[in-house]
Scaffold this motif. Sequence first.
Motif, PDB file in Angstrom:
ATOM      1  N   THR C  42       0.842  -1.194   0.000  1.00 54.52           N
ATOM      2  CA  THR C  42       0.000   0.000   0.000  1.00 54.52           C
ATOM      3  C   THR C  42       0.881   1.249   0.000  1.00 54.52           C
ATOM      4  OG1 THR C  42      -1.547  -1.269   1.337  1.00 54.52           O
ATOM      5  CG2 THR C  42      -1.981   1.076   1.123  1.00 54.52           C
ATOM      6  N   GLY C  71      -4.213   5.435  -1.421  1.00 48.91           N
ATOM      7  CA  GLY C  71      -3.920   4.492  -0.342  1.00 48.91           C
ATOM      8  C   GLY C  71      -5.187   4.150   0.438  1.00 48.91           C
ATOM      9  N   GLY C  75      -7.076   0.552   0.772  1.00 49.04           N
ATOM     10  CA  GLY C  75      -7.411  -0.059   2.055  1.00 49.04           C
ATOM     11  C   GLY C  75      -8.870  -0.473   2.103  1.00 49.04           C
ATOM     12  N   GLY C 195      -4.792   3.005   5.257  1.00 48.57           N
ATOM     13  CA  GLY C 195      -4.305   3.097   3.877  1.00 48.57           C
ATOM     14  C   GLY C 195      -3.698   4.473   3.610  1.00 48.57           C
TER      15      GLY C 195
END
Lengths: 294, 407, 288, 253
Positions: C42, C71, C75, C195
Amino acid sequence: MDAYLIAIAIVTGIYVLMALGLNLQYGLTGLINFGHVGFFCVGAYAAAILASRGWPAAATFPIAAAVAVAAAWPLGLVSLRLRDDYFAIVSLGFSEVVRLVATSERWLTNGVQGIAGIPRLFADLSGTTQALAVLALLLVLNGLAILAMRRIVASPFGRMIEAIRDNEEAVRALGKDPARFKIQVLMLGAALAGVSGAVYAHYIGFIAPEQFVPLVTFQIWMAIVMGGVGRVSGALVGSGLLMLFLEGSRFLRDLLPFVSEVEMASVRIGVVGLALILFTLYRPQGLMGDFTRR
Amino acid sequence: MSIDRRQTLAGLAGTLALPLLGRSAFAQGAGTFRIGALNPVTGSGSPYGTGMQKMILAAAEMVNAAGGAGGRMFEVFAEDTQTNPQAAVLAAKKLIEINKVQAILGTWASGVSLAVIPLTNDAGAILMHTSGAPALSVAPSNAKGLGYRFQATNDRFGRAFAEIAQKEGFKRPATMAFNNASGIGNTEGFRKAWEAKGGKVLEAVVYEPNQPSYRAELQKVLAAKPDVIVTGSYLADTTIILREWFQTGDATRWIIPGWAANPDLVKALGPDVTEGLFSVDSISNEEAPSFQMYDAAYRKAVGQPGLSNVYGAMTWDMVVTLALAMEAAGPGADVAAINAKMRDVANPGGTKVYSFAEGKAALKAGKINYEGASSILDFDAAGDVTPDFGVSVISKGKIERRYVTKI
Amino acid sequence: MTDLLELAIAGLMSGLVIGLAALAVTLVFGIARFANAATGDTMTLGAYATLGGTAATGSLIAGGAIGILAGAAAGVIAYATVFRKLERRSPVAALLASIGVGFVIRAGLGLVYGHGQQVFQLPLVRPWRVWGIRIQPTDLEIAAAALATLAAVFLILHATPIGRQMRAVADDPDLARVSGIAPRRVMIALWALAGGVAAVAGCLLGIKTVVAPEMGWDMLLPAFAAAILGGIGHPVGAVVAGVLLGIAQETATPWVGFTYKIALSFAVLLLVLLVRPRGLFGRIEGVR
Amino acid sequence: MTLVLSGLTKAYGGLRVVDNVSLSVPSDGLVGVIGPNGAGKSTLFSLATGFLAADSGTVSFDGRDLTAVAATGRARAGMVRTFQVPREFTHLTVRENLMAAAPGQAGEGLLAVFFRPGAIAAEERAIAARADETLAFLRLDAVAATPAGRLSGGQKKLLELGRALMTGARLILLDEPFAGVNPVLIEELSARIRDLADRGVGFLIIEHDLRALTRLVSTLHVMDRGRLIASGAPAAVLAEPAVRDAYLGGAAA
C-alpha cells in the motif's frame, strides 16, 4: 525431456521436505513460523561448507540437520513464550539475520560470492542415472519424514501438540508446558528444512545468500495452504501445485503472447497473490480437505 | 519470437507430467542447430535481459538470412533466468532436455552462470555468459573449456578503475560497494590494482540494498576525506547515495560503473548532482562496422541506441562468433569440433571481419579474426575477453566519452 | 560527537518513515486484529499515485493528496473484497490473505509502471550548518510532513466521533458492539485511515529513495518490528519505536557495521520482548 | 485447609479489579463465589491459578506457597481450573481430550515416541481405560469418539470437568459450570460434583445460577467491585442486606 521432469521432481521433493516440516509446525501445532527459509539456509550452508572441504554426503546430511536444530533451539527458547503473532515476526526476523550472517561472515560462507562447485551427490554416476539417484534419495527422505510424521500424529506427543494448536491456554491449565512441546516441534521442523537445504546445496551446486530470502518461506506457506493445512497429502499436493505455478509460467507465456517477459514477472507474483487470497477466502481447508480428521 | 509452437505445447505437457508426445517429436532436425537464449528478463537483470534476448534472436535471423552456419540454420529457444540461480537451473534443464539446445547464450548474474555451467558442462554444451566472477574462468566451472565470457571480469573492471584514477591524478581513493558478488568484485579488483601501483585505499564501505537511507555509509566513507570514491553499485542505490551525498555539501569526485552511471541516473538526479561524475564501461567496439550493424538491429528491435545496453552487443557477438566457429568447423560438426574453432575465428592472426556474412566468405580464403560489436573479442586461454574501457564524464547532464583506456 | 549526532539525525529520518508504516500496521492490528502484510505494498501504491498525481497537477501537495486518497481507497477495497469476509476467522488466515493482497497490488503496479525506477524530481539543496552539524532543509520538510500526518491521525482518533468509536472497538470489540457502535462504519474508516497513513509513509520513502514496485515490501519487516516494539495496537508506541529503531540502527553502525545494522532491530526487538512481552507501551491483556 | 488465598489484589490503571480478597477452600470443600458482572470473579480465578500475576497477596496450596509459581506449576501441584467459555481441543475426540490431560505421560517425550513404542502402547491402554471410566462417570461415553468441537455447550462443560479429573487434581476451580447447560444436565453435573467432593476433591465454583449453586456449596462468598462483601453459609449470606443491595439489587436492575 525425462531429465527435465526429473529435475522438476527433484526440486518439488526439496519443497515437499520443507513443507512437511512447516506442516508439522503450523498444521499440527499452530506455530506460525515465518522463518522457515532460515533453517533451510543453515542446512544448505552446513552441507556446502563441509562438502567443499571433502566431507562425504553421508556426514553432511546429519550435520546439516543437527546445525539447523541447533539454530532452532535458542530461537525457540527466547521466542516461543511470546504471543503467536509475535513469534511470526520474530521468526521472520531470525531468517533475515541468518541471511545477514551468511552475507557477512566471509571467512565461513564466502559472503556474497557464494559457495560454488559444491560436490554433487552420487558423483560417480552420470546423467539421468545420477539425477534418478538424487530423486530416489529424496523419495526415501520424504518417505522417512512422512513415516515419522505418522508416528508422531498417532502418539501422545502428537495428541498434545494438536491440543496446543486447538487451545494453548487450556493446555497450560492442565499443568503442561506448551513451550516445551513447541520448541521440540520447531527443532524437528528445522531438521527437515536443514536436510532439505543440504539436498538443495548438493543439487544446485552453488549457493549464495540471495537465494534464501523470505519469499521462499512464503512459497512454502502457499504450498501448504493450497494443499491443505495439517495433512501430509496437503504438503505433497501443495508443493506440486507450487511447482506448477513457478515452472508453468515458462509455458504460460506462449499461451499468452500479449504478455511480455517483463510483465510475466508481475503476472507470476499476481497469480501467487490471487491464489493466496482465493484459497483463504473460499477453500481454507486446501485441496486435500479439512485437518479435523486425518 | 521464433518459438516452435509444437515444442512449446510439448513442454507444457511435460510440466503437467503428461509426456504424451513421443520422443520423435524432439528429434534434432537435420538442418538446424538449436541454441538457448537464457537471459535475465526479470529480476535485477531486467533492464538488460529483454534487449539481450532480442539481440540473440536478431543475430540468429541474420545468420539464417545469410544461408546459415556450416549448412545449418539456428533455432532459438528463449528462457528467463529471473536473475535467480534456482529458476535458471530449471530453465537450463528445460533448454537442454526438452529443446535439445547445444549452446546456451547470455546468462548474466554470476550466481546464475555459476549454477548453470555445471549443467552445460555435463551436456557437453557451450555456455556464453556476461558474468564477472573470476571463478567462472577456472576449474571446476570451466574445466571443460566450454565456457566463454564476453564481459570483462570484475578484476579487469577494478584494474580499469585504478588506471583511470591514476590518470586523473587522484591520490586518496575510497570505495563503496553494493553487497553482492559483482559490487564487491569491482571494488576489490580496484583495491588490488591500486595497491599494486603502490597506493592505498583509505576506506572501503560495503552496503546492503533496500535501505531507506545511506547516510551512515556515506558519512563513514567521507570521514576518510577521499578525493575520489570508486563504486561497485547499481542504478537505484547510486541514485539514492548520490542524492544524499549532494545534500551533504561534499565535493568529492566519483568513479562509477557505466551500468549505474547511465542516462537514467542523469534523468533521476539532474545535471547539478551528476556534474563531473566519471562513468566507466567496458565499451562496445563502437568504431567497428560490427557495432554499426548491432546498433541498427538494436534500434530496430528495442527502439533505443545500441550503446544503452552493452550486454546486447555481447549477446549479438555470441551468436556471430558461434556461427563463424560452426562455419569454420564445417557441415555436421559436433559441439566439440565447433568449440575447438572458437579462438580460430575470433583471435588475431587472420583477416579482420565484422559480420557473419563477411566472415563466411572470408573463411573460404583462409583464417579470419572476428572483431565484435562488444569488443575486439579475443579470448584468452580461460575463454575470457579483455575489452577496452571507455571513460565518460557527465557534464551539464550529458554523458560525454573522454577517452578509452586499455588494460 | 558531531558524527554521532548526524547519524542520529539520519536515523531519525529513516525512523519517521518506518514509524509511519508501523502506525499503519498497528492501527489495523489494534482494531481488525491481524498483522497486515499488505501495508508495504500500500505504501508503494501511495508513492506511485503521488508521482502520477504530481505529474498531472504539477504540485507535490496535490499529488500527495491524490496518493493518500489512493492508499485509502486501496485499504477500503481490500477490506470490502477480502478482509471483511475474514473477520470471524483466525488472524493467520487474514495475515496470509494480506500477503496475497500485497502481491496483487505489487503485480498491478509492475504491470502498469514496469520495473524500472522512478524518482520524485525535487530540487536538491545544500545543507545548513548549525554548530557544525549539517541540517538538511529536505529533512525538515519530510519531518514536517510526518508530524502533520501524526497530528492528523491523533486528531481523528481523539477528536472525532468515528475516531472515538475506533478506539472503543480497539479496547473491547464486544463491549463496543453492545454499546451500539456500527462496526462496518468503523472498519471502513479504519481501513481508509490506515491506507492513507501507509500512502504517506510510501510517499516519504519515495522522496528519500527511489520509487520501484518492491520498495514498500522491503520496509515491511522493520515496520512490523516497530509495531511490536511499540506495543501492538498502540499508535504512539509504533511511531516512537520506529524512531528509536531508526536511531539505534544508524548510531550503532560505527560498531556493528552496515550489514548487521539490519539485524540490530531484531536484536532490540527480542531483548525488549524478553523484558516486556507486551512491548514498550503495550497494555497488559487479561485472559480472554 | 487446602487452598488459601490471602490479600489478593490486582489493579488495571487506577481500577482495582480484585481488591484484597482472602478466602480458603478445604480439601473436600464445596465453596462458591457469586457477584454481579465485572465484580472480579474470573480475575480472582486467574490470580489463584497463576494465569495472571497478582499485584500483591499470596496463594498457597497444601501449605505450599505458590505465589511465585507459574500457571502450569500450580496445575501440576493439584489445582486445576476450567474456563468460563469452554476451551475444548476442538479437533480432538472427546476421549483424546481426556487422554491428553493425563499427567506425566512418557509418550509425550519425542524420543520415547520413536524408541520406546512398546512402553507407550501400554501406557496408552492404561490412560484410555481411565479416560473411559471418567467418561462413563460424566455420562459422556456416548460421544467418546466425537470431535469435541461438535459437543453442545453443556457437554463441553462436562468435558472440561473430565479433563480436570484426568489430571488427578485435588482442587478444581469451575468457572460458571452451569452457564448454557440445560436444567436436567445441571442436576446431573451437581450430583457428579457432590460425588467427587465425597471422594475428597475440593471445589471452588463461580456461578451466576444462584439456585443451583446455593444448593451445591457449603460456603458462599459474594464479590462486588473487587471486594468480598460477605462470606458464610449460603442462606445466611443471601439474607445479608449488603448482598441484597449489591448483588440482587444490581441483578434486578
